[in-house]
Design an enzyme around this catalytic site. Structure first.
Site, mmCIF file in Angstrom:
data_model
loop_
_atom_site.group_PDB
_atom_site.id
_atom_site.type_symbol
_atom_site.label_atom_id
_atom_site.label_comp_id
_atom_site.label_asym_id
_atom_site.label_seq_id
_atom_site.Cartn_x
_atom_site.Cartn_y
_atom_site.Cartn_z
ATOM 1 N N ARG A 196 78.585 52.098 58.863
ATOM 2 C CA ARG A 196 77.167 52.258 58.569
ATOM 3 C C ARG A 196 76.495 50.916 58.783
ATOM 4 O O ARG A 196 77.085 49.870 58.443
ATOM 5 C CB ARG A 196 77.080 52.685 57.096
ATOM 6 N N ASN A 211 92.890 48.779 55.925
ATOM 7 C CA ASN A 211 92.481 47.397 55.659
ATOM 8 C C ASN A 211 92.206 47.191 54.174
ATOM 9 O O ASN A 211 92.584 46.174 53.602
ATOM 10 C CB ASN A 211 91.247 47.022 56.488
ATOM 11 N N HIS A 231 86.230 44.018 63.222
ATOM 12 C CA HIS A 231 85.895 44.904 64.340
ATOM 13 C C HIS A 231 87.031 44.873 65.360
ATOM 14 O O HIS A 231 87.547 43.794 65.686
ATOM 15 C CB HIS A 231 84.585 44.444 64.988
#
Ligand code: GAR
Length: 188
Positions: free
Chosen positions: A92, A14, A110
């Site tokens: 994280r 990405n 996501h």
């Protein structure tokens, strides 16, 4: 021209899609910095190839923990006059210091149709559940894991049980959707 920061922990496909789109003028912005919490991650070499400065840190080396490294990151983002922070496989949880300074300007991608299948192994969870419609979500980041306001979603059908295949299909969609979404947000 707007300044982006991309945060990543791993392979960085990405990151690469975003950096390439900026370099080619498809996104009217520059990636001013790539932040990585995993020394040695493959994304670091990709950033170097695109001439993007990196901030690589080892969270465990900070005696002050998350608050201490996030303070350093906030100072860096301020110096680079960052308009938008794009989490791209940054595995994280974002803490209070970063959210306090950049909340509302941090987005995440996501690999599921949120609110289904939050967390680190979304595709594997979805395959194990046996869903037939998969998808990608881009959302604002808040204090809840994968919980912030949804900005964009794209779905695809898959009737099989191979997580690798779902990752492969999803990855192409992720790259296109992230580029489109960043363009929309920075032109607002
Ligand atoms: C992407 O599939 C992204 O959606 C996922 O990590 C992968 C990173 O791939 N993020 C999450 O699961 C966040 N909860 P990449 O390093 O090739 O861009």
């Amino acid at each position: 021209m707007k300044n982006l920061a991309v945060f990543a922990s791993g392979t960085g496909t990405n990151f690469e899609a975003i950096a390439k789109a900026c370099a080619e003028g498809v996104i009217d912005a520059r990636v001013a910095v790539m932040v990585c919490d995993v020394p040695g991650a493959a994304v670091i070499a990709k950033a170097e190839r695109y001439g993007v400065p990196t901030f690589v840190f080892a969270p465990k080396s900070y005696a002050g923990g998350k608050a201490a490294y996030e303070k350093e990151i906030v100072d860096l983002l301020d110096r680079e006059k960052i308009d938008l922070v794009c989490l791209a496989g940054y595995m994280r949880i974002v803490g209070d210091v970063l959210l306090g300074a950049y909340g509302g300007r941090i987005i995440n991608i996501h690999p599921s149709l949120l609110p289904a299948f939050r967390g680190a192994h979304a595709v594997e969870q979805a395959v194990a559940y046996g869903v037939k419609v998969y998808g990608i979500t881009i959302h604002y980041v808040d204090a809840v894991l994968d919980g912030g306001k949804i900005i964009a979603q794209r779905a695809f059908e898959y009737d099989g049980n191979d997580p690798e295949e779902v990752h492969r299909i999803g990855q192409k969609i992720e790259h296109a959707l992230y580029i489109e979404t960043i363009n929309k947000l920075i032109s607002k």
